[in-house]
Design an enzyme around this catalytic site. Structure first.
Site, PDB file in Angstrom:
ATOM      1  N   LYS A  77      30.527  45.429  44.558  1.00 60.73           N
ATOM      2  CA  LYS A  77      30.370  45.964  43.203  1.00 60.73           C
ATOM      3  C   LYS A  77      31.409  45.361  42.293  1.00 60.73           C
ATOM      4  O   LYS A  77      32.588  45.291  42.650  1.00 60.73           O
ATOM      5  CB  LYS A  77      30.567  47.492  43.255  1.00 60.73           C
ATOM      6  CG  LYS A  77      30.431  48.190  41.933  1.00 60.73           C
ATOM      7  CD  LYS A  77      29.016  48.654  41.691  1.00 60.73           C
ATOM      8  CE  LYS A  77      28.759  49.074  40.261  1.00 60.73           C
ATOM      9  NZ  LYS A  77      28.535  47.931  39.342  1.00 60.73           N
ATOM     10  N   LYS A 101      40.187  48.630  44.115  1.00 61.69           N
ATOM     11  CA  LYS A 101      39.896  49.662  43.126  1.00 61.69           C
ATOM     12  C   LYS A 101      38.865  50.660  43.665  1.00 61.69           C
ATOM     13  O   LYS A 101      39.070  51.865  43.602  1.00 61.69           O
ATOM     14  CB  LYS A 101      39.349  48.952  41.873  1.00 61.69           C
ATOM     15  CG  LYS A 101      39.282  49.772  40.629  1.00 61.69           C
ATOM     16  CD  LYS A 101      38.606  48.962  39.496  1.00 61.69           C
ATOM     17  CE  LYS A 101      39.342  47.665  39.174  1.00 61.69           C
ATOM     18  NZ  LYS A 101      38.710  46.951  38.044  1.00 61.69           N
ATOM     19  N   LYS A 113      32.669  40.178  42.121  1.00 64.50           N
ATOM     20  CA  LYS A 113      32.917  39.807  40.716  1.00 64.50           C
ATOM     21  C   LYS A 113      32.171  38.529  40.412  1.00 64.50           C
ATOM     22  O   LYS A 113      31.994  37.681  41.289  1.00 64.50           O
ATOM     23  CB  LYS A 113      34.410  39.561  40.483  1.00 64.50           C
ATOM     24  CG  LYS A 113      34.799  39.622  39.021  1.00 64.50           C
ATOM     25  CD  LYS A 113      34.782  41.063  38.562  1.00 64.50           C
ATOM     26  CE  LYS A 113      35.526  41.286  37.276  1.00 64.50           C
ATOM     27  NZ  LYS A 113      35.963  42.695  37.187  1.00 64.50           N
ATOM     28  N   THR A 197      35.938  53.148  30.998  1.00 68.02           N
ATOM     29  CA  THR A 197      37.166  52.441  31.385  1.00 68.02           C
ATOM     30  C   THR A 197      38.343  53.018  30.604  1.00 68.02           C
ATOM     31  O   THR A 197      39.388  53.363  31.178  1.00 68.02           O
ATOM     32  CB  THR A 197      37.032  50.924  31.127  1.00 68.02           C
ATOM     33  OG1 THR A 197      35.873  50.460  31.805  1.00 68.02           O
ATOM     34  CG2 THR A 197      38.250  50.162  31.608  1.00 68.02           C
ATOM     35  N   ASN A 228      36.014  46.479  24.399  1.00 69.49           N
ATOM     36  CA  ASN A 228      35.459  47.756  24.860  1.00 69.49           C
ATOM     37  C   ASN A 228      36.549  48.706  25.345  1.00 69.49           C
ATOM     38  O   ASN A 228      36.598  49.867  24.936  1.00 69.49           O
ATOM     39  CB  ASN A 228      34.409  47.504  25.936  1.00 69.49           C
ATOM     40  CG  ASN A 228      33.842  48.802  26.458  1.00 69.49           C
ATOM     41  OD1 ASN A 228      34.236  49.277  27.514  1.00 69.49           O
ATOM     42  ND2 ASN A 228      32.967  49.414  25.709  1.00 69.49           N
ATOM     43  N   SER A 356      30.131  53.584  36.696  1.00 72.95           N
ATOM     44  CA  SER A 356      29.073  52.699  37.208  1.00 72.95           C
ATOM     45  C   SER A 356      28.478  53.296  38.483  1.00 72.95           C
ATOM     46  O   SER A 356      27.260  53.264  38.695  1.00 72.95           O
ATOM     47  CB  SER A 356      29.637  51.313  37.545  1.00 72.95           C
ATOM     48  OG  SER A 356      29.674  50.492  36.405  1.00 72.95           O
TER      49      SER A 356
END
Ligand code: GLU
Length: 422
Positions: A77, A101, A113, A197, A228, A356
């Site tokens: 992810k 994370k 990623k 985030t 963002n 997410s």
């Protein structure tokens, strides 16, 4: 060994840094050597070329990457960034940080990623859509709701995720919202994902401030990066009573010791493309902004901005890493020695991937939550991750980054042992 370390520091290669952090945590936990051996390289890396017919009629080929670091704790992810300076090593580092994370928060994922070497600001909407679809066609066999689930990252957004979800669904022959997160609400996005985030980051700042006895209604903050994460963090910190004294973006920076209005600043940026020239503040040098007086510094852009070169002059008491990898290991040591509390990226910005995860769960259940439900669950998970990290740092007398890695690696090592990998 000594030469290797020297090269790492000189080049500030993110992948070398990620490995260095990983190794330090494996050693601190005294883990079997197999853990580091397995995690020191991503399990899979894809390098693809993406030909796009530009508006001019000419064909241009872009290079794309996807790194799947490990699936020991679930499908991989992590986001996809569109940036002219993307490199394979950067994407590999970011995929490793995603593993750390996800496991710190306790999500059922490993890290991944992706990146495309492009300046998306120079593309038309049609070209951007073609590039987004082309990237998915190139990696379609590598992704899927149980395989690898991308999301937004630097310079990608909900619209890009919508095109990508559509392209994957067409190729899969069925509507597949769970393949990607950070989608528009109309195609299975989650309420609260856009702000997640920043919201998660602000929860960690609130917890850290409470531990330090810092009264947020009297505190000041500087935000580096107004995308963002940074723009929403400015708004949410302001709601907690924090005065935002400085903000920068890739074009410049503004400063006002009496406070900047985050809403007016966002409007100014939407109209002009940058925070610079904002009437409510004075233009200052972007690099210098990091060293100006404030209680809370939020790096919310790219890697390696707090280095041995400026760490001695950082005045903040709390550094909350909304960005991935903004602090180099040398700077980490300097800040620790100076008593600055660094809330590390894998904790401070984990809110994005956490929501997410909620989006993916909702997609699989075909049942959608209220924004309040999303935010409450997010708060619970962020506070728990913060507390575990803080307790580990106290117990082992280490900085918060090493502590966060230790909490995360403990879970990863248990999964590896349970699967018979070590
Ligand atoms: N790009 C974000 C991150 O670095 C979010 C990833 C995700 O939601 O999968 O954490």
């Amino acid at each position: 060994m000594a030469t290797e370390l020297k090269v790492q520091h000189v080049t500030e290669n993110s992948f070398d840094i990620a490995r260095q952090q990983l190794r330090a945590a494996c050693e601190a936990l005294n883990l079997p050597s197999g853990v580091y051996e397995i995690l020191k390289e991503p399990a899979r890396v894809y390098v693809v070329s993406i030909p796009v017919k530009m508006d001019s009629g000419e064909v241009k080929t872009f290079i794309g990457y996807r790194a799947q670091h490990t699936d020991v704790t679930g499908p991989t992810k992590g986001g996809i960034r569109f940036h002219p300076n993307v490199t394979l090593d950067e994407v590999k580092a970011l995929s490793m940080w995603m593993t750390m994370k996800c496991n710190l928060v306790g999500l059922p994922y490993g890290g991944g990623k992706g990146g495309v070497v492009v300046n998306p600001k120079k593309l038309s909407q049609r070209e951007l859509e073609q590039l987004s679809r082309g990237y998915i066609r190139a990696i379609v066999d590598a992704i899927g709701p149980d395989r690898d689930i991308p999301a937004p990252d630097v310079y990608t957004n909900a619209q890009v995720m919508g095109w990508m979800m559509d392209e994957y669904s067409k190729l899969a022959g069925c509507c597949s919202p769970g393949v990607i997160t950070g989608k528009p609400l109309a195609v299975g996005g989650s309420l609260g994902r856009n702000e997640a985030t920043a919201r998660g980051c602000v929860f960690t700042v609130r917890e850290a401030a409470a531990k330090l006895g810092l009264d947020l209604s009297q505190a000041t903050a500087i935000i580096q990066g107004f995308g963002n994460a940074g723009s929403v963090a400015a708004r949410l910190l302001n709601e907690l009573g924090v005065t935002i004294v400085g903000v920068s973006d890739s074009q410049g920076a503004v400063y006002n010791p009496a406070g900047l209005d985050p809403y007016a600043l966002a409007e100014h940026k939407a109209a002009t493309g940058s925070v610079k020239g904002f009437a409510g503040g004075t233009d200052v040098d972007g690099d210098g902004l990091l060293e100006m007086p404030c209680d809370i510094l939020v790096p919310a852009a790219l890697e390696n901005v707090i280095t041995a070169g400026n760490a001695e002059r950082i005045q903040a008491r709390i550094v909350a890493e909304a960005a991935n990898g903004p602090t180099t290991p040398e700077a980490d040591e300097i800040l620790f020695r100076r008593g600055v509390t660094v809330i590390p990226d894998i904790l401070a910005n984990a809110g994005g991937v956490t929501v997410s995860y909620f989006e993916w769960v909702q997609n699989r259940m075909h049942f959608y939550w209220t924004e309040e439900e999303v935010n409450q669950r997010l708060e619970r998970m962020m506070v728990e991750a913060f507390c575990k990290t803080y307790e580990m740092s106290r117990e082992k007398q280490v900085n918060m980054r090493l502590a966060a890695y230790m909490v995360s690696l403990d879970r990863i090592a248990k999964a590896m042992a349970a699967r018979g990998w070590i």
